[in-house]
Structure formats: C-alpha cells, structure tokens
Design an enzyme around this catalytic site. Structure first.
Site, PDB file in Angstrom:
ATOM      1  N   PHE A 244      13.775 -14.392  30.263  1.00  0.00           N
ATOM      2  CA  PHE A 244      15.241 -14.399  30.213  1.00  0.00           C
ATOM      3  C   PHE A 244      15.844 -15.799  30.400  1.00  0.00           C
ATOM      4  O   PHE A 244      17.053 -15.955  30.486  1.00  0.00           O
ATOM      5  CB  PHE A 244      15.817 -13.386  31.196  1.00  0.00           C
ATOM      6  N   ARG A 245      15.001 -16.812  30.506  1.00  0.00           N
ATOM      7  CA  ARG A 245      15.386 -18.222  30.308  1.00  0.00           C
ATOM      8  C   ARG A 245      16.246 -18.856  31.401  1.00  0.00           C
ATOM      9  O   ARG A 245      16.577 -20.032  31.272  1.00  0.00           O
ATOM     10  CB  ARG A 245      16.114 -18.400  28.969  1.00  0.00           C
TER      11      ARG A 245
ATOM     12  N   ASN B 284       8.222 -18.943  33.197  1.00  0.00           N
ATOM     13  CA  ASN B 284       8.323 -20.205  32.441  1.00  0.00           C
ATOM     14  C   ASN B 284       9.780 -20.596  32.180  1.00  0.00           C
ATOM     15  O   ASN B 284      10.180 -20.833  31.049  1.00  0.00           O
ATOM     16  CB  ASN B 284       7.516 -20.154  31.139  1.00  0.00           C
TER      17      ASN B 284
ATOM     18  N   HIS C  18      -1.818 -13.852  30.151  1.00  0.00           N
ATOM     19  CA  HIS C  18      -1.643 -14.142  28.729  1.00  0.00           C
ATOM     20  C   HIS C  18      -2.997 -14.694  28.288  1.00  0.00           C
ATOM     21  O   HIS C  18      -3.361 -15.813  28.647  1.00  0.00           O
ATOM     22  CB  HIS C  18      -0.534 -15.173  28.529  1.00  0.00           C
TER      23      HIS C  18
ATOM     24  N   HIS D  61       0.406  -8.111  26.370  1.00  0.00           N
ATOM     25  CA  HIS D  61       0.501  -8.126  24.898  1.00  0.00           C
ATOM     26  C   HIS D  61      -0.832  -8.262  24.160  1.00  0.00           C
ATOM     27  O   HIS D  61      -1.104  -9.270  23.515  1.00  0.00           O
ATOM     28  CB  HIS D  61       1.478  -9.184  24.388  1.00  0.00           C
TER      29      HIS D  61
ATOM     30  N   ASP E  24       7.888  -8.501  25.575  1.00  0.00           N
ATOM     31  CA  ASP E  24       7.748  -9.965  25.549  1.00  0.00           C
ATOM     32  C   ASP E  24       9.010 -10.602  24.950  1.00  0.00           C
ATOM     33  O   ASP E  24       8.920 -11.571  24.187  1.00  0.00           O
ATOM     34  CB  ASP E  24       6.492 -10.392  24.787  1.00  0.00           C
TER      35      ASP E  24
ATOM     36  N   HIS F  61      14.689 -17.579  21.195  1.00  0.00           N
ATOM     37  CA  HIS F  61      14.925 -18.992  20.864  1.00  0.00           C
ATOM     38  C   HIS F  61      16.074 -19.028  19.881  1.00  0.00           C
ATOM     39  O   HIS F  61      16.270 -18.066  19.125  1.00  0.00           O
ATOM     40  CB  HIS F  61      13.685 -19.609  20.208  1.00  0.00           C
TER      41      HIS F  61
HETATM   42  O1  DOR Z   1       5.688 -16.132  21.899  1.00  0.00           O
HETATM   43  C1  DOR Z   1       5.793 -16.355  23.085  1.00  0.00           C
HETATM   44  N1  DOR Z   1       6.899 -16.928  23.590  1.00  0.00           N
HETATM   45  N2  DOR Z   1       4.769 -16.064  23.901  1.00  0.00           N
HETATM   46  C2  DOR Z   1       4.763 -16.452  25.198  1.00  0.00           C
HETATM   47  O2  DOR Z   1       3.822 -16.155  25.889  1.00  0.00           O
HETATM   48  C3  DOR Z   1       5.867 -17.263  25.738  1.00  0.00           C
HETATM   49  C4  DOR Z   1       7.100 -16.988  24.996  1.00  0.00           C
HETATM   50  C5  DOR Z   1       8.242 -17.889  25.345  1.00  0.00           C
HETATM   51  O3  DOR Z   1       8.510 -18.076  26.519  1.00  0.00           O
HETATM   52  O4  DOR Z   1       8.912 -18.354  24.426  1.00  0.00           O
END
Ligand code: DOR
Length: 442
Positions: A68-69, A99, A181, A236, A307, A311
């Site tokens: 969720f960034r 992340n 992962h 996944h 997942d 973006h």
């Molecule tokens: O496609 C992905 N995007 N796989 C991941 O494990 C991380 C994720 C992301 O954070 O963009």
C-alpha cells in the site's frame, strides 16, 4: 444509510453453506459482532435495518498480501486510497508488505504504519516485518505483526536476503511465521546478462525470471522450514513445477498462496497489456495456469491473495527493464473469483474458503474469516446476478488502472461492513469508519 449505530439488522440475505447451498437468512449485529443468524424477523430489536434484497452475504475478504506504499511512495497509493479500494472490493482486512520508505524493519517503522492506518484506513490492517541481513532480533521481537517477510529475490537494497547462511539463521531463530517471495536472485542476475540483447521482446521478463528461479527458491525455503520445523508461508506461487514439488514435499506447517493473475493471466498478456502485465514472480504459461488451478482445487495451494502492487502509468511506461513490476488487485479480487464460480470453475464455498476463512486460519487472525456467532461483523453483500465491466473511471486505487479493465464480472460488492459499520454502499463511502489493528494468535 451511514448513521453510526450500536446494532444493525441485515434483512433477507443468502448465506453460502458449507456445501455451497444458498440459505436465506437475516443477520443481527451488536457491538461489532455477529449476534444472531436467523430466519425469524426480529428487526424491531435493532437500531438500523439494511435491506439485503436477497444478495449473497459473505465474510469480508482478507487480502493477505498487499503493497500500500505508505510511507514514502504515496504517489502510487496511500493507506486511505488503498482502503477505499478495499471497501469497494469487499476486502475488510489486509496484511501489508514492508517495502515502503522507510522499510518496515523495526518497532519504530511498524508503529508508524500502525498509527497511519489507525488515522486513515477504512478497513482492518496488519503489517509484516521485513527481514534484512542485520535485524534478526527485531524480527522476533516487534509487536503486533502477522509475520516475517523475506524477499529471497526480486528486490534490491536491504530487503533482499539471498545469502543461504543468513536465510538459515532466520529460519533457525524464533517461531514466528515466515512468508517468502521465492525467486533465486543469483539465477535472475545471470539470466539478465543472457537475455541482454532481447530486452525489447514484450515477454522477456518471464524468461529472465524463469520457472527454475522460482522453483529453486521454493525448494530452499521448504528445505529450511522442514529442517527447523519453522512455520512457512509461500507467497504467490506461479509455476506448475512448484505445485508438483509441493505436492511431494509440503508438510502441515507450510501454507501456500496464489494470486488471481497467476490463475487467470499468462504470458500472452504482455502482447495486449505491455508492461502492465509485468510483475514478480512473472506471469507464466497456460499450462501453469491449469496446474495452479489444480493445486488450489486439491489443497496443495491453501488460499488466495492479490499482491496488490500499484505503480503509476508513467512509471509503467518506462522501457523494460526500468518499468516497475506489480499490478493492483484488491478491487477486482472478489468479483473475479465470483465470476469464476459463476462459470463453474470453482464453487462459492471454495471462494469463501480461499479469500476469507483460510487466510484467517493461516495467519491466526483472531475472530475473523467466517460468518458465525461471536465473530467480528466484517461482511460483504454481493449481487451475483448483476454483470458489470471493470471500468477505469470507477477504480479507487490511486494508480488508476487495472490489468482486468473491460472484463465483465459478476458479484460486485453492493455493501461492505467493517466491525458492524457500513463502510461502502453502492458506490458511496462512509468516511467516518475506521478499521482496527488485526490480532494474531501467538
Ligand atoms: O511485482 C511485484 N511488485 N512483486 C513484488 O514482490 C513487489 C511488488 C512491488 O512492491 O511493486
């Protein structure tokens, strides 16, 4: 519709029985919990009545893998926009990945996320702690968390843990669930060199991060989990090879997940969607789709998650390999799978198990994942008869696109209820509702 109330009566819904049979019923909710499930009309005993019009009443979806960034990458998504997307999609709880910027790798960064979610999230939330090569003690100490996330590949910087010795130490220390992962980073690096002249090919990503890279990492994680009897969750799953390996080697403390995109999309999607189809682990072949379905049907794969990894379109428009991997998913998750049930690919009872009951069990989420007396009233009402396409202009995710745009789906949420409060009603949101932190059994 959005008045706050202590009790809510859901009038004339249909529950999905264990064998998939539809059972007409009313449900009474008090203090955020399911107080009665009945065929008697007792609505006068409740503060507010919701006419369910015969819609299906399902336990709220628990999406156990989302990005969720927030903090740090809010130009793609934030906890508020993402939680609106959840509410629209019938997702009442989520487990979010580390992340972000800063990375979620200690108590302070975890507390920060919990505070932000308490202020902004319309649905319930839990967060992973990310493994690095230097935070072993924090991994087992921070509270509350749904588990430890290890990126064995497909990640740069501190969250990449590809050194077998560091991995072994993490598996050997503590008891907490480890979610992996699973892609072999070293193999991916080698194959980037090998395919350097072919980067213009739309589907090259699936060749670079190939099925062997996924299998090798899954094998290593399973081997370590068995050696240390450590609770392992494989995120996944994407390949037939992994399903076949797990059919032989999975043991009772290992669980496995698959995304809708790995079931429903394959490499041909690059030729229509371009880099919108790029994710990690990558989309595979129609054969992999089939074997993943089979694995889900026969229990090698335990449940599903999206997942959700948004973006912006501008980021996605960069030429490969600068285009980032990931696609959004929370909003389309339930309708995609209810559409599969409608087509006879699976049953309604399986959709409930895969999207709600099993993820709650796997992560030990207290009091969620079922419609039963005393359980939290996290619920979704869906119209399984009405078909509607995925339309870009209706999406709530900040990134503003979906790989499933134009797909005609049935089973769109009409009403979503979190902790007994109506948070979403036919396109409108109740911004006064806030989710709560999930509780996890020790
Ligand atoms: O496609 C992905 N995007 N796989 C991941 O494990 C991380 C994720 C992301 O954070 O963009």
């Amino acid at each position: 519709m959005f008045n706050t109330h202590d009790s809510l009566w859901i009038h004339q819904a249909h529950l999905v029985g264990d064998q998939g049979q539809l059972q007409p019923c009313h449900v009474g909710i008090r203090d955020g919990k399911i107080a009665e499930i009945t065929i008697e009309d007792r609505r006068s005993a409740y503060d507010q009545v919701l006419d369910a019009q015969g819609w299906l009443l399902l336990p709220g979806v628990i999406d156990a893998q989302v990005h969720f960034r927030e903090p740090g990458l809010e130009h793609k998504e934030d906890l508020h926009t993402a939680s609106r997307a959840c509410a629209r999609g019938g997702v009442t709880s989520f487990l979010e990945m580390p992340n972000t910027r800063p990375l979620t790798i200690d108590q302070a960064t975890l507390d920060d996320k919990l505070q932000r979610a308490a202020q902004k999230s319309l649905v319930n939330y839990g967060f992973f702690i990310g493994a690095t090569r230097y935070n072993l003690e924090e991994l087992n100490r921070v509270q509350p968390t749904c588990g430890i996330k290890i990126f064995m590949g497909s990640m740069h910087g501190d969250l990449l843990v590809d050194d077998p010795e560091v991995l072994e130490r993490i598996f050997a220390t503590g008891k907490r669930l480890i979610a992996v992962h699973a892609e072999n980073h070293q193999r991916i690096l080698e194959r980037r060199q090998q395919f350097a002249q072919e980067l213009h090919r739309p589907d090259v990503h699936s060749d670079i991060q190939d099925e062997i890279a996924a299998l090798q990492a899954t094998e290593l994680a399973v081997q370590l989990s068995i050696k240390y009897q450590r609770r392992l969750h494989i995120l996944h799953l994407s390949t037939a090879l992994e399903v076949e390996f797990l059919r032989q080697h999975k043991c009772p403390w290992i669980t496995v997940e698959v995304t809708p995109q790995h079931l429903l999309l394959n490499r041909s999607a690059y030729f229509t969607l371009g880099s919108l189809a790029q994710m990690n682990p990558p989309l595979r072949t129609p054969h992999d789709n089939e074997v993943l379905w089979q694995g889900l049907q026969d229990g090698v794969i335990d449940f599903m998650a999206t997942d959700h990894a948004p973006h912006t379109l501008a980021e996605k428009a960069r030429p490969y390999p600068d285009s980032p991997s990931g696609m959004p998913g929370v909003e389309t998750f339930l309708p995609l799978m209810l559409t599969q049930a409608k087509k006879g690919r699976c049953t309604l009872a399986q959709v409930v198990q895969w999207l709600s009951t099993k993820p709650a069990q796997a992560y030990g989420i207290v009091n969620k994942g079922k419609i039963a007396l005393g359980y939290d009233a996290d619920l979704v009402l869906v119209d399984w008869e009405h078909e509607q396409p995925v339309r870009r202009e209706e999406l709530q995710t900040k990134c503003g696109w979906s790989p499933f745009e134009g797909w005609v789906l049935t089973g769109w949420p009409q009403v979503t209820i979190v902790g007994g409060q109506i948070v979403y009603y036919q396109g409108q949101f109740n911004e006064a509702v806030r989710g709560k932190p999930l509780q996890f059994q020790a």
